[in-house]
Design a protein around this motif. Structure first.
Motif, short mmCIF file in Angstrom:
data_model
loop_
_atom_site.label_atom_id
_atom_site.label_comp_id
_atom_site.label_asym_id
_atom_site.label_seq_id
_atom_site.Cartn_x
_atom_site.Cartn_y
_atom_site.Cartn_z
N PHE B 204 0.87 -1.19 0.00
CA PHE B 204 0.00 0.00 0.00
C PHE B 204 0.90 1.22 0.00
O PHE B 204 2.11 1.12 0.15
N ASP B 205 0.28 2.36 -0.19
CA ASP B 205 1.05 3.58 -0.34
C ASP B 205 0.94 4.38 0.95
O ASP B 205 -0.14 4.82 1.32
N LEU B 206 2.07 4.50 1.67
CA LEU B 206 2.07 5.29 2.90
C LEU B 206 3.15 6.36 2.74
O LEU B 206 4.34 6.07 2.90
N PRO B 207 2.74 7.57 2.41
CA PRO B 207 3.75 8.61 2.15
C PRO B 207 4.63 8.85 3.37
O PRO B 207 4.17 8.71 4.51
N SER B 208 5.89 9.16 3.14
CA SER B 208 6.80 9.51 4.21
C SER B 208 6.21 10.67 5.00
O SER B 208 5.63 11.59 4.44
N GLY B 209 6.31 10.58 6.33
CA GLY B 209 5.76 11.64 7.17
C GLY B 209 4.32 11.39 7.57
O GLY B 209 3.70 12.21 8.23
N GLU B 210 3.77 10.23 7.17
CA GLU B 210 2.43 9.85 7.64
C GLU B 210 2.52 8.49 8.33
O GLU B 210 3.46 7.74 8.11
N LEU B 211 1.52 8.20 9.15
CA LEU B 211 1.44 6.86 9.73
C LEU B 211 0.01 6.36 9.67
O LEU B 211 -0.92 7.15 9.51
N GLU B 212 -0.13 5.04 9.73
CA GLU B 212 -1.45 4.41 9.68
C GLU B 212 -1.75 3.87 11.07
O GLU B 212 -1.01 3.02 11.59
N GLY B 222 -6.01 0.39 8.55
CA GLY B 222 -6.40 0.55 9.94
C GLY B 222 -7.57 1.50 10.07
O GLY B 222 -8.47 1.50 9.24
N ARG B 223 -7.54 2.29 11.14
CA ARG B 223 -8.63 3.22 11.39
C ARG B 223 -8.49 4.51 10.62
O ARG B 223 -9.43 5.04 10.06
N GLU B 224 -7.30 5.05 10.64
CA GLU B 224 -7.11 6.34 9.98
C GLU B 224 -5.63 6.58 9.74
O GLU B 224 -4.76 5.98 10.35
N ARG B 225 -5.38 7.51 8.83
CA ARG B 225 -4.03 7.92 8.50
C ARG B 225 -3.82 9.35 9.00
O ARG B 225 -4.71 10.17 8.89
N ARG B 226 -2.68 9.58 9.59
CA ARG B 226 -2.42 10.90 10.14
C ARG B 226 -1.00 11.36 9.79
O ARG B 226 -0.16 10.54 9.43
N ALA B 227 -0.74 12.63 10.00
CA ALA B 227 0.63 13.12 9.92
C ALA B 227 1.41 12.49 11.08
O ALA B 227 0.84 12.17 12.13
N MET B 228 2.69 12.28 10.89
CA MET B 228 3.54 11.61 11.86
C MET B 228 3.30 12.14 13.27
O MET B 228 3.17 13.34 13.48
#
Lengths: 330, 330
Positions: B204-212, B222-228
């Motif tokens: 899957f695509d998880l841009p650098s600086g974000e977490l799932e 998961g539930r949501e994606r946020r900034a680090m």
């Protein structure tokens, strides 16, 4: 940056608090950065003290406990601890039987452990040292004059630790440590660069699809860079590099060590290839350890360490040990 | 691709050969993909059999040995093993006291273990099952109907394994396993995506600086994606999600588990934050385990599992165990 941290400045202190919470058998002095087995000093036993830059966990803190290290001193990430740490640790663990410093051959570590030995000796503590320099890949590097100390550190700490736990005297524990180092050789490869918290970007540039042969545990350069090789080809290259330097006459202990980000599934597959090469070369394997023991933060890759053992060293390797990362027989 | 492999097709078989070479206490049937403790069947003891897709090592093969699993059946990467594997394993380890299947709640595993139970019962083997479904992050996912089975698997296998090692009968070992699962909750986060050997690119695509937040062990959403977030913020989020679902009245076992590529230095720092949140919430911690136990290949990230224990479960947790990945007291 894909780090599970608060801020780079507190990474080592945060980890020490986490180690303290997880391991009630250890006393962790977070402020002074010393990890000590809780029952130290142990009467009649030589104490082993090691340390080095953080980022190689479980080395060294994960090797503190009965049968191995008495204390460990973590520095900042990839930075030597300071002499005060080792001197403080030596004073805390010395039972009067003396202290053996286990020092990986990096310029900063060597210098600081030398100063720590002077400080400890000024306090009346008897100190001996074993220098670990097992990496056959390069002589001299970004961090080292001479060969680097890598995976053999685990063998030195375990086997000399067992000698100390038996009550052997300092000169004998030191001799055992030196014997282990002299009979150990390592070779590592990197499939990705390493990113330190302070820098936040890879410390060197390793394009996808290439690997670095002969890498150090700080991402310092190796022998050469090549297009990606198979696990079998890497095992051939690494084991041959070791055997060229040390053709073992005795059985060997094998450490197939992950650099941190290589899955255990791949490490076991790599171990199969390492064993194949050893078998083809007629080398007898006495024991094998596979896992992440001497790491380089989030670097992908692996290293191979062979330690040639006689019956006595093998007996000491098999002796009971009880640390966070290495435990058997108790 | 930065993988230490030969070709994707042989990854599991290669790893099994490497496991066989490293662990003489295990019998590894590479062709049929079954890992068995060498002294099985053990007279008078219920046998525990587990398994699942590969890529989560040391789960399950690393948990085979006295005091834990009798056998493990690895499937292809992130793919359920087939019923024949579990039935073969059951036949090899059953002493006549019966077999407990420990099954993580993924559609394929549930189906295949059900079929394996029928096959084994046709051979006259008494079979019971414990379903592990501890992940509070999501109900239903790419691989699951209901909650996913993740970190609690380690607690179920260890504690039910200890009950079996004491000679407790099948219905009791099953009840212990169910009790552990019912009293366990997990929550995981990913800081990077996972790359399978077969696909060769991130799943899957998880841009650098974000977490799932609330990731599964196959990289399923998961539930949501946020900034680090910081380690402390992630601990707050994960522990609160667990406690909201299960406010523990008893002390807990804590597993701070790495997903594979997060350095141990960071996991220990994360543990410090998890312990802080638990302390703030008045939860008593009985034991803590920090390391890579239920992984997701090269995914960076971590999960927290809490298992609420009474005196009996704690006693069984502390009982001796001797496996490649978990070992104490022997």
């Amino acid at each position: 940056m894909r780090m599970l941290i608060n801020v780079p400045e507190t990474v080592v202190a945060d980890a020490l608090r986490g180690i303290a919470a997880a391991h009630p058998d250890l006393t962790v002095d977070v402020e002074n950065r010393v990890i000590i087995r809780r029952d130290a000093p142990v009467a009649g036993q030589v104490a082993l003290v090691s340390g080095g830059g953080s980022g190689h966990e479980p080395l060294h803190g994960g090797f503190v406990g009965p049968g191995m290290l008495s204390a460990a001193c973590p520095g900042e990430v990839f930075t030597s601890p300071v002499p005060d740490q080792m001197a403080r640790a030596a004073a805390a663990v010395d039972s009067g039987a003396g202290v053996l410093f286990v020092v990986k051959n990096y310029t900063g570590d060597v210098l600081n452990f030398d100063m720590a030995a002077e400080l400890a000796e000024d306090e009346g503590i008897q100190v001996a040292k074993v220098l670990v320099n097992d990496d056959v890949a390069v002589t001299d590097s970004l961090y080292t004059a001479g060969r680097r100390g890598t995976g053999a550190t685990l063998f030195v700490e375990k086997i000399a630790g067992a000698a100390a736990a038996e009550g052997q005297p300092l000169e004998r524990v030191e001799a055992v440590g030196r014997q282990v180092n002299e009979n150990s050789r390592s070779f590592g490869v990197a499939l990705s660069a390493v990113t330190t918290p302070a820098k936040g970007t890879p410390t060197f540039d390793l394009p996808s699809g290439e690997l670095e042969l002969g890498i150090g545990i700080h991402g310092e350069p190796g022998r050469e860079r090549r297009a990606m090789m198979t696990s079998g080809e890497i095992a051939d290259f690494a084991v041959h590099a070791i055997l060229e330097d040390m053709p073992p006459r005795n059985p060997v202990l094998v450490l197939v060590n992950g650099m941190g980000a290589t899955p255990l599934l791949e490490l076991y597959g790599f171990n199969a290839e390492v064993q194949r090469v050893l078998g083809d070369r007629g080398v007898t394997v006495a024991r094998t350890l596979v896992g992440n023991y001497v790491t380089s933060l989030d670097m992908a890759g692996a290293s191979v360490t062979l330690c040639q053992v006689d019956e006595e060293l093998l007996r000491l390797w098999d002796a009971p040990v009880k640390t966070p990362a290495l435990r058997w027989g108790m």
